[in-house]
Design a protein around this motif. Structure first.
Motif, mmCIF file in Angstrom:
data_model
loop_
_atom_site.group_PDB
_atom_site.id
_atom_site.type_symbol
_atom_site.label_atom_id
_atom_site.label_comp_id
_atom_site.label_asym_id
_atom_site.label_seq_id
_atom_site.Cartn_x
_atom_site.Cartn_y
_atom_site.Cartn_z
ATOM 1 N N GLY A 161 5.993 -20.938 61.516
ATOM 2 C CA GLY A 161 7.356 -21.450 61.571
ATOM 3 C C GLY A 161 8.205 -20.946 60.419
ATOM 4 O O GLY A 161 9.378 -20.595 60.600
ATOM 5 N N ALA A 162 7.610 -20.907 59.223
ATOM 6 C CA ALA A 162 8.355 -20.408 58.065
ATOM 7 C C ALA A 162 8.712 -18.928 58.236
ATOM 8 O O ALA A 162 9.841 -18.508 57.941
ATOM 9 C CB ALA A 162 7.534 -20.623 56.796
ATOM 10 N N LEU A 163 7.764 -18.117 58.705
ATOM 11 C CA LEU A 163 8.031 -16.688 58.887
ATOM 12 C C LEU A 163 9.067 -16.447 59.971
ATOM 13 O O LEU A 163 10.011 -15.655 59.790
ATOM 14 C CB LEU A 163 6.732 -15.962 59.236
ATOM 15 N N LEU A 164 8.919 -17.126 61.093
ATOM 16 C CA LEU A 164 9.902 -16.978 62.170
ATOM 17 C C LEU A 164 11.289 -17.436 61.718
ATOM 18 O O LEU A 164 12.309 -16.794 62.028
ATOM 19 C CB LEU A 164 9.459 -17.786 63.393
ATOM 20 N N GLY A 165 11.335 -18.533 60.980
ATOM 21 C CA GLY A 165 12.620 -19.045 60.523
ATOM 22 C C GLY A 165 13.320 -18.115 59.559
ATOM 23 O O GLY A 165 14.519 -17.857 59.698
ATOM 24 N N VAL A 166 12.598 -17.572 58.585
ATOM 25 C CA VAL A 166 13.239 -16.722 57.599
ATOM 26 C C VAL A 166 13.699 -15.409 58.218
ATOM 27 O O VAL A 166 14.757 -14.867 57.857
ATOM 28 C CB VAL A 166 12.295 -16.476 56.401
ATOM 29 N N VAL A 167 12.942 -14.874 59.174
ATOM 30 C CA VAL A 167 13.366 -13.628 59.832
ATOM 31 C C VAL A 167 14.638 -13.858 60.641
ATOM 32 O O VAL A 167 15.613 -13.100 60.539
ATOM 33 C CB VAL A 167 12.234 -13.085 60.728
ATOM 34 N N ALA A 168 14.652 -14.919 61.450
ATOM 35 C CA ALA A 168 15.817 -15.183 62.289
ATOM 36 C C ALA A 168 17.034 -15.579 61.463
ATOM 37 O O ALA A 168 18.144 -15.079 61.691
ATOM 38 C CB ALA A 168 15.492 -16.279 63.302
ATOM 39 N N GLY A 169 16.839 -16.459 60.492
ATOM 40 C CA GLY A 169 17.971 -16.903 59.677
ATOM 41 C C GLY A 169 18.580 -15.792 58.857
ATOM 42 O O GLY A 169 19.812 -15.678 58.754
ATOM 43 N N THR A 170 17.753 -14.936 58.279
ATOM 44 C CA THR A 170 18.265 -13.836 57.466
ATOM 45 C C THR A 170 19.001 -12.815 58.324
ATOM 46 O O THR A 170 20.091 -12.340 57.961
ATOM 47 C CB THR A 170 17.111 -13.153 56.713
ATOM 48 N N LEU A 171 18.410 -12.455 59.470
ATOM 49 C CA LEU A 171 19.054 -11.471 60.343
ATOM 50 C C LEU A 171 20.378 -11.990 60.881
ATOM 51 O O LEU A 171 21.378 -11.246 60.941
ATOM 52 C CB LEU A 171 18.110 -11.122 61.496
#
Length: 311
Positions: free
Chosen positions: A257-267
């Motif tokens: 969840g943390a990895l998916l969140g940071v990728v989507a939020g940053t992009l």
């Protein structure tokens, strides 16, 4: 005829150049005289200039203005997509199609296309048909018909240019705007299969929660001290929210969840900040378009990571 002296000799004629007013002889300039070569900048100087621009970036004034509509529009679309996908994959496809129509509605104006109707038509074709084709595909791979939809959208884009009767001004720019809009609208279709795979709906819920809350970092644009921290703050918020949301969903888990969140939020944040340098972003139409585009553009990396991390 010149005068002849008494002894029959011609007089001596002075053929030297006349003296200037200052007593000096003028210097004759040859057309082939070499000119001074421009001084080339050294590598060290260019490197120093790049480092200075990196430390102190020069932003256009429009990029430092507050966008009050952009943040809630991003959060609303992310919430709508999460709820629709959790209910049924067909509703998720409808939400993606609605986002594609929003992009078709505002993208040509946001990018300054010289042929807005034709660009909107091609983008809308990709935005509606791509998620519809994915939703109607009976088995995996669910995305196998998306290239056909993109080809049809590109064909309509070129056909419109052939049928134009205005002299086709700024043809290259019009094609680039239409192609980019088609790509953004078609990319969003990668969210639709997640509503039909194991753990996919939970992934969309976690990602949309992280993406919606990380948009709060956009409010720091008017403040000079906060401006350079906007991207790290958006990534940190998405990381924390994605991890916390993953704790409540056993299928996802907090690391995924943390990895998916940071990728989507940053992009998504990078997409919005890039579009905020365009003049039409001052209007509500431009901000709603940028919000929808920032959500849709995250679909492919989220889909790939979910298949690797969640299955």
């Amino acid at each position: 005829m010149p005068d002849v002296s008494a002894d029959g000799r011609m007089p001596i004629v002075d053929v030297t150049e006349p003296m200037g007013e200052s007593g000096s002889r003028p210097v004759s300039q040859s057309p082939s005289a070499p000119t001074a070569a421009p001084i080339s900048e050294s590598r060290a100087a260019r490197r120093a200039a790049r480092e200075e621009r990196r430390r102190n970036p020069i932003l256009p004034p429009i990029a430092t203005e507050r966008r009050l509509t952009l943040v809630p529009a991003t959060a609303v679309f992310a919430l709508l997509l999460a709820l629709a996908t959790a209910a049924d994959h067909a509703l998720g496809a409808a939400a993606i199609a609605w986002g594609g129509l929003v992009v078709a509605w505002g993208w040509p104006e946001l990018m300054g296309s010289s042929s807005r109707f034709g660009s909107s038509l091609a983008i809308g074709l990709a935005g509606v048909l791509a998620p519809t084709a994915v939703a109607l595909t009976p088995d995996e791979p669910y995305l196998r018909h998306v290239p056909v939809v993109v080809a049809l959208a590109l064909l309509s884009m070129f056909m419109h240019q052939l049928l134009r009767r205005d002299g086709r001004p700024r043809l290259t720019q019009s094609l680039a705007v239409s192609g980019a809009g088609i790509a953004v609208a078609a990319i969003g279709a990668a969210y639709v299969p997640l509503g039909r795979t194991s753990g996919g709906r939970e992934v969309v819920t976690v990602v949309m929660a992280a993406l919606a809350l990380s948009a709060v970092a956009d409010l720091g644009a008017p403040f000079a001290r906060a401006r350079s921290w906007m991207l790290p703050v958006a990534g940190a918020i998405a990381l924390v929210v994605g991890g916390v949301a993953g704790l409540f969903v056993d299928v996802v888990g907090w690391p995924s969840g943390a990895l998916l969140g940071v990728v989507a939020g940053t992009l998504a944040h990078v997409m919005r900040r890039t579009l905020c340098t365009l003049s039409p972003i001052r209007g509500m139409r431009g901000q709603i378009t940028a919000a929808a585009a920032s959500v849709l553009v995250t679909a492919v990396p989220v889909y790939l990571l979910s298949r690797i991390l969640v299955g």
